[in-house]
Scaffold this motif. Structure first.
Motif, mmCIF file in Angstrom:
data_model
loop_
_atom_site.group_PDB
_atom_site.id
_atom_site.type_symbol
_atom_site.label_atom_id
_atom_site.label_comp_id
_atom_site.label_asym_id
_atom_site.label_seq_id
_atom_site.Cartn_x
_atom_site.Cartn_y
_atom_site.Cartn_z
ATOM 1 N N ARG A 295 0.764 -1.138 0.080
ATOM 2 C CA ARG A 295 -0.039 -0.061 -0.024
ATOM 3 C C ARG A 295 0.730 1.405 -0.067
ATOM 4 O O ARG A 295 1.827 1.303 0.789
ATOM 5 N N ALA A 296 0.348 2.218 -0.756
ATOM 6 C CA ALA A 296 1.293 3.492 -0.893
ATOM 7 C C ALA A 296 0.922 4.301 0.411
ATOM 8 O O ALA A 296 0.000 4.356 0.811
ATOM 9 N N ARG A 297 2.022 5.020 0.846
ATOM 10 C CA ARG A 297 2.173 5.683 2.033
ATOM 11 C C ARG A 297 0.796 6.908 1.822
ATOM 12 O O ARG A 297 -0.039 7.141 2.819
ATOM 13 N N GLU A 298 0.448 7.367 0.617
ATOM 14 C CA GLU A 298 -0.448 8.512 0.401
ATOM 15 C C GLU A 298 -1.925 7.758 0.771
ATOM 16 O O GLU A 298 -2.636 8.629 0.948
ATOM 17 N N GLY B 52 -2.818 6.442 3.344
ATOM 18 C CA GLY B 52 -2.911 6.561 4.711
ATOM 19 C C GLY B 52 -3.348 5.298 5.427
ATOM 20 O O GLY B 52 -2.979 4.350 5.224
ATOM 21 N N ARG B 53 -4.737 5.365 6.233
ATOM 22 C CA ARG B 53 -5.047 4.240 6.957
ATOM 23 C C ARG B 53 -6.255 3.468 6.166
ATOM 24 O O ARG B 53 -6.986 2.631 6.653
ATOM 25 N N ARG C 244 3.193 -0.861 -6.079
ATOM 26 C CA ARG C 244 2.276 0.076 -5.138
ATOM 27 C C ARG C 244 1.054 0.189 -5.471
ATOM 28 O O ARG C 244 0.689 0.651 -6.557
#
Length: 337
Positions: A60-63, A65-66, A90
């Protein structure tokens, strides 16, 4: 004399700042070139995604989030989407979900846990015996299916160990389609049962839900040969099965469609479901709510549905109303067993 009075003015003006050296923007990249696929497995932060004729492993890409990603989600990926060994893509986008099957820890907990996304059919698997069938579990799964906008299918396994008719009689008024399968001496399913199950699942995305030990993985192994989903015996003391499947996984059916096997559950909390919506799924009874007092729970002496059933001679109305009230009590936790 100031600190910089000895310096030329142009030198002071052109000195780069250590802060804000890169322009920042709240606009996220569109990733218009992202490759689309369906998540078929989740394992410790790694997602197995099916893209046409290949399987891609992604993170999962950091962008994001949750944002939680579950089996059945349609996602967009960038990076290495070749599917070659030791490559990692990603996930940068999760498409809107058409349906969401969810449950809570218990009826007092409104925090929902998403089980699978974008499934069309909920297959409620229960055994005729070993372990004994539990109507309350089936009732709760029906409520979850109705709430998610999914079609329910009741699948009874191990009919070679008992008569399924008594259990099925609880659901005839609900018009829930059902399939009955029998086991063979070697622990597999009979060919006729496998064929009938396959007809109900063909061309659709279906998710199997039920207690441990009812035979979900056995069904999956019969539908998708070579899958080798783990199976296990029922505990002779507790009458409960062991958790043989540790995570949900989506498998492609040979005739088209997908089947999602899920870990066995002990309970199915409905804290996230509004009981007021239950009657909407009984189209023959719903008009009768006009006779109900304001705030009617549809399970009280003043409820107008009893009069509606008598006045309109609703086919199987008494049984249908009884089924509705059983579901309502199941949601409230009043029924046991």
């Amino acid at each position: 004399m100031g600190r910089y009075d000895h310096l030329d003015e142009s030198v002071v003006r052109e000195r780069p700042s250590r802060r804000n050296t890169r322009p920042r923007s709240k606009d996220r990249p569109a990733h218009e070139d992202a490759v689309t696929g369906m998540v078929v497995g989740v394992d410790r932060g790694r997602y197995t995604v099916r893209v046409q004729d290949r399987t891609v492993v992604a993170m999962r890409a950091r962008e994001l989030g949750r944002t939680r990603i579950v089996v059945g989600d349609v996602v967009g990926m960038v990076g290495d989407t070749s599917g070659d060994p030791d490559t990692l893509a990603r996930i940068v986008r999760v498409e809107d979900r058409r349906t969401v099957l969810r449950r809570s820890a218990d009826d007092s907990d409104t925090v929902e846990r998403v089980i699978v996304a974008n499934a069309e059919q909920l297959v409620i698997v229960t055994a005729v015996a070993d372990p004994e069938p539990r109507t309350r579990m089936v009732d709760r799964c029906l409520v979850a299916a109705y709430d998610a906008g999914m079609d329910p299918l009741l699948l009874l396994t191990k009919a070679d160990l008992g008569d399924p008719e008594e259990f099925l009689s609880h659901y005839r008024a609900l018009d829930v389609p059902h399939v009955v399968s029998r086991g063979t001496p070697d622990g597999a399913l009979d060919a006729a049962g496998v064929a009938e199950i396959g007809r109900h699942l063909a061309g659709r995305t279906s998710v199997l839900v039920g207690h441990s030990g009812v035979g979900k993985s056995t069904v999956v192994n019969a539908l998708v040969p070579g899958t080798d989903r783990a199976t296990g015996p029922v505990n002779v003391v507790t009458g409960r099965g062991r958790h043989t499947s540790s995570s949900a996984v989506a498998l492609e059916l040979a005739g088209g469609g997908w089947v999602v096997d899920t870990p066995g559950v002990r309970s199915f909390g409905l804290g996230h479901v509004d009981p007021a919506t239950f009657v909407e799924h009984f189209e023959d009874l719903a008009p009768g709510t006009a006779l109900c007092p304001r705030g009617c729970s549809h399970d009280e002496p003043a409820c107008g549905l009893d009069e509606w059933v008598r006045r309109e001679s609703v086919p199987h109305g008494v049984e249908r109303l009884g089924s509705l009230r059983r579901l309502l009590r199941s949601r409230s936790g009043e029924e046991r067993g």
